[in-house]
Design a protein around this motif. Sequence first.
Motif, PDB file in Angstrom:
ATOM      1  N   GLY A   1     -49.531  -1.503  31.108  1.00  0.00           N
ATOM      2  CA  GLY A   1     -48.804  -0.409  31.741  1.00  0.00           C
ATOM      3  C   GLY A   1     -48.831  -0.427  33.252  1.00  0.00           C
ATOM      4  N   HIS A   2     -49.700  -1.280  33.831  1.00  0.00           N
ATOM      5  CA  HIS A   2     -49.816  -1.326  35.296  1.00  0.00           C
ATOM      6  C   HIS A   2     -50.168  -2.755  35.692  1.00  0.00           C
ATOM      7  CE1 HIS A   2     -50.171   0.374  39.247  1.00  0.00           C
ATOM      8  NE2 HIS A   2     -51.425   0.001  39.379  1.00  0.00           N
ATOM      9  N   ARG A   3     -49.175  -3.635  35.684  1.00  0.00           N
ATOM     10  CA  ARG A   3     -49.424  -5.057  35.881  1.00  0.00           C
ATOM     11  C   ARG A   3     -49.649  -5.440  37.330  1.00  0.00           C
ATOM     12  NH1 ARG A   3     -45.545  -8.290  31.570  1.00  0.00           N
ATOM     13  NH2 ARG A   3     -46.115  -7.054  29.733  1.00  0.00           N
ATOM     14  N   ASP A   4     -49.557  -4.481  38.227  1.00  0.00           N
ATOM     15  CA  ASP A   4     -49.834  -4.792  39.621  1.00  0.00           C
ATOM     16  C   ASP A   4     -51.325  -4.969  39.883  1.00  0.00           C
ATOM     17  OD1 ASP A   4     -47.144  -4.637  40.142  1.00  0.00           O
ATOM     18  OD2 ASP A   4     -47.200  -2.547  40.779  1.00  0.00           O
ATOM     19  N   GLU A   5     -52.174  -4.589  38.918  1.00  0.00           N
ATOM     20  CA  GLU A   5     -53.621  -4.686  39.080  1.00  0.00           C
ATOM     21  C   GLU A   5     -54.161  -5.764  38.146  1.00  0.00           C
ATOM     22  OE1 GLU A   5     -55.830  -3.429  40.983  1.00  0.00           O
ATOM     23  OE2 GLU A   5     -54.744  -1.887  42.078  1.00  0.00           O
ATOM     24  N   PRO A   6     -54.323  -7.014  38.612  1.00  0.00           N
ATOM     25  CA  PRO A   6     -54.827  -8.078  37.731  1.00  0.00           C
ATOM     26  C   PRO A   6     -56.282  -7.900  37.346  1.00  0.00           C
ATOM     27  CG  PRO A   6     -54.638  -8.882  39.989  1.00  0.00           C
ATOM     28  CD  PRO A   6     -54.017  -7.513  39.971  1.00  0.00           C
ATOM     29  N   ILE A   7     -57.009  -7.001  38.015  1.00  0.00           N
ATOM     30  CA  ILE A   7     -58.419  -6.823  37.687  1.00  0.00           C
ATOM     31  C   ILE A   7     -58.597  -6.368  36.245  1.00  0.00           C
ATOM     32  CG2 ILE A   7     -58.389  -4.466  38.590  1.00  0.00           C
ATOM     33  CD1 ILE A   7     -61.276  -4.809  39.396  1.00  0.00           C
ATOM     34  N   HIS A   8     -57.657  -5.580  35.730  1.00  0.00           N
ATOM     35  CA  HIS A   8     -57.768  -5.125  34.347  1.00  0.00           C
ATOM     36  C   HIS A   8     -57.592  -6.296  33.375  1.00  0.00           C
ATOM     37  CE1 HIS A   8     -56.360  -1.353  36.463  1.00  0.00           C
ATOM     38  NE2 HIS A   8     -57.523  -0.997  35.958  1.00  0.00           N
ATOM     39  N   LEU A   9     -56.690  -7.209  33.691  1.00  0.00           N
ATOM     40  CA  LEU A   9     -56.491  -8.377  32.831  1.00  0.00           C
ATOM     41  C   LEU A   9     -57.717  -9.288  32.866  1.00  0.00           C
ATOM     42  CD1 LEU A   9     -54.735 -10.186  31.045  1.00  0.00           C
ATOM     43  CD2 LEU A   9     -53.768 -11.172  33.134  1.00  0.00           C
ATOM     44  N   VAL A  10     -58.235  -9.557  34.060  1.00  0.00           N
ATOM     45  CA  VAL A  10     -59.398 -10.452  34.166  1.00  0.00           C
ATOM     46  C   VAL A  10     -60.607  -9.823  33.485  1.00  0.00           C
ATOM     47  CG1 VAL A  10     -60.947 -11.601  35.787  1.00  0.00           C
ATOM     48  CG2 VAL A  10     -58.511 -11.470  36.289  1.00  0.00           C
ATOM     49  N   MET A  11     -60.785  -8.524  33.643  1.00  0.00           N
ATOM     50  CA  MET A  11     -61.920  -7.875  32.982  1.00  0.00           C
ATOM     51  C   MET A  11     -61.769  -7.903  31.468  1.00  0.00           C
ATOM     52  SD  MET A  11     -64.738  -6.587  33.816  1.00  0.00           S
ATOM     53  CE  MET A  11     -65.996  -6.197  32.619  1.00  0.00           C
ATOM     54  N   SER A  12     -60.559  -7.771  30.980  1.00  0.00           N
ATOM     55  CA  SER A  12     -60.350  -7.881  29.533  1.00  0.00           C
ATOM     56  C   SER A  12     -60.648  -9.300  29.048  1.00  0.00           C
ATOM     57  CB  SER A  12     -58.918  -7.480  29.174  1.00  0.00           C
ATOM     58  OG  SER A  12     -57.981  -8.413  29.705  1.00  0.00           O
ATOM     59  N   LEU A  13     -60.361 -10.307  29.878  1.00  0.00           N
ATOM     60  CA  LEU A  13     -60.710 -11.683  29.505  1.00  0.00           C
ATOM     61  C   LEU A  13     -62.227 -11.858  29.428  1.00  0.00           C
ATOM     62  CD1 LEU A  13     -58.151 -13.757  31.620  1.00  0.00           C
ATOM     63  CD2 LEU A  13     -58.083 -13.258  29.182  1.00  0.00           C
ATOM     64  N   ILE A  14     -62.946 -11.258  30.383  1.00  0.00           N
ATOM     65  CA  ILE A  14     -64.409 -11.343  30.351  1.00  0.00           C
ATOM     66  C   ILE A  14     -64.954 -10.694  29.080  1.00  0.00           C
ATOM     67  CG2 ILE A  14     -66.506 -10.560  31.503  1.00  0.00           C
ATOM     68  CD1 ILE A  14     -65.095 -10.846  34.155  1.00  0.00           C
ATOM     69  N   LEU A  15     -64.429  -9.533  28.744  1.00  0.00           N
ATOM     70  CA  LEU A  15     -64.872  -8.870  27.520  1.00  0.00           C
ATOM     71  C   LEU A  15     -64.499  -9.681  26.287  1.00  0.00           C
ATOM     72  CD1 LEU A  15     -63.878  -5.230  28.492  1.00  0.00           C
ATOM     73  CD2 LEU A  15     -66.199  -6.072  28.175  1.00  0.00           C
TER      74      LEU A  15
END
Length: 668
Positions: free
Chosen positions: A238-252
């Motif tokens: 819902g907010h693809r301007d923030e890649p930190i959420h994607l990278v954190m989901s990859l870590i999890l």
Amino acid sequence: MSQHIAGLPASGPSLPRRLRAWLRGRGPLLLLYYGLAAIFGLGLVTATPEMPDGGLAVAEATFAPVAMDQAMETPPPETMPPGAAAVPLPYRCKAVPDPVGCSGLFRLTFHYDPVGEGRDEGRWSIYVPILSGHATLWLNGALLVDSVTIQSDVVVNQSLPLIQPIPRPLLRDGENRIDIRIAAWSQSGGFLDTVVVGPDRLLRPAYSQREWMMVTLPRLLVAWQAALCLSLLIVWAGHRDEPIHLVMSLILGLGVLQGLPMFGTEPNGLERLYRVLNFAGQWQGALLPFVMSRLVGRELAVPLRWLLVIPAVVAGAFLLAAFDPPTLQPWFAWLWLVLVIPWAVAMLGWSGWIVLSAAIRRNHAAAQLVLGGLIVIVMMAGHDILAVTGVLDLRVPSMTRYMAPLLMTVVSATLMWRFAQALGEVSRFNDILRREVATAEAELRASFAREQAQTRAVALESERLRLTRDLHDGLAGQLVSIVAQCELPQHDYRRISAAARQALDDLRLVVASLDDVGNDLGMMLAQFHERIGPQLQAQGMELDWQMAPLPDVEGLRSEHALTLFRILQEAVTNAVRHSGCRRVSIVMAPAPDGAATGVTDDKGRFAVRIVVGDEGRGIPDGIAAARPGKGLNNMRQRAASLGADLTLVTGPIGTRVVIDLPFRLPGF
């Protein structure tokens, strides 16, 4: 002054003033938060499950190293192999480099008294509070249990409790021998806790407590990481301007993959892949500095792809190698000591420095929240280091498996909090915007109401002036004429009556023109029909009214209606006075050119044609052109004011007044 308080710059106001400002801010809350984090961490590292209240504790054993490639199902020898030595329990056998790990045989003895209290205590069991590595347990030379049935042998440093009921025929009166063979393929070696033998009902509660802590809780943490991973993926979608959420989901997600072997103990053909997943922590550590940098609003000092080189090398090496614990190569220890451990320490240290710097120097709220989690992580890491080096009681469970999920949970919760804060800011901004829009809308409505009032006032004034002009030019002049005729010595009542009737007709035309008919020309002409019909009937004349469907004429207003009515009234009056016939026709239809093409009057085409005709004697040739009457001139002037064209056609068969109206009337 070089000293400074956390969250305050080194330069600026004096220390007491900055201290007071810090205490008035969120300083007390941070102190409370860090204190609670320290208490929580201390509770974790000191939470040692109690030993069973009852049973026989075997705290001494004989240990002998054995070859790693020796089959675990091989019955233990009657006599211990060479190199056996007495060791106290708990005991950790150190790993050797070739092959990496620890493989050995523990021999313990206990005394069973068939006439003692134990005989009436029901079934007996053997309980091991903590056991690491692949283990087989034997009683008096008979195999009781193989740990692969309750744990996966592909998880590095996995420790768990073990309890095994003893079949009654295997128990001997007097001395009994327990043999435990261990094969641990990790740098931390193998570990065996104090073994307790006794009634199952006394040992089972202690086992259940440790099983929850060492087996159930890690599985719950894996499921929790999966839920957080999915939540952050939804946030990122819902907010693809923030890649930190994607990278954190990859870590999890990597943490979830690393914990998958804990959910299955049966062989499924994925053991080789599961062994590689043990090194998913390297990928997590490589991605963590990026997350911490973005969390505190900074850019990573180096490209992210450079940080992924070493995890890719480690994963590739173990994926391509024959990763079988009995045949591990010596380079495993070298790679582990030289590359894996330093890399993990460097990444965690770098991430911690980013958070600590932002929390202290920049008073960053998100960094201060994560710092509380780091306090607990440091305490857990220190606990494991002290436990492995023998400073702490080895019976304390390892905290390693809880460190990464706890840190990931704190970071994920901080991201969720920051996202919720952003949503709150958006909501507050929307509230402010709605209030401003409502205020602007109210002001606009008030302004529009004022403009409408002014427009109505102007329209009323214009209509008043028009009515005044129409009444003055028409009705007033006729009334003056009537008054003048009435003042003559000899009254001509016919002329007075005709003038009065003409004044009344003109007044009726003015009143009829005030009706609102919009752009419907047919409705307007129908009003004229209602006025002219009775007038012709009173004079003994017949009206032939023909009206076809008419196109729209834009801009019809009351002044246009009155002008057209007067043109038609004059044309009908001329027919009554001069035609000598008893019939007048009015035909309304689309204009021949405009009706066919549907275009506007921009090229001289017209929308509607109105023809007022009679079958009288007509006007003699030349008279109409040589001496046009005042009425005809007035008709043409009024037609010109409408943008219309008026044509007079006369001949032996009668006279016709042709009026062509445009698509748009003036003033539209």
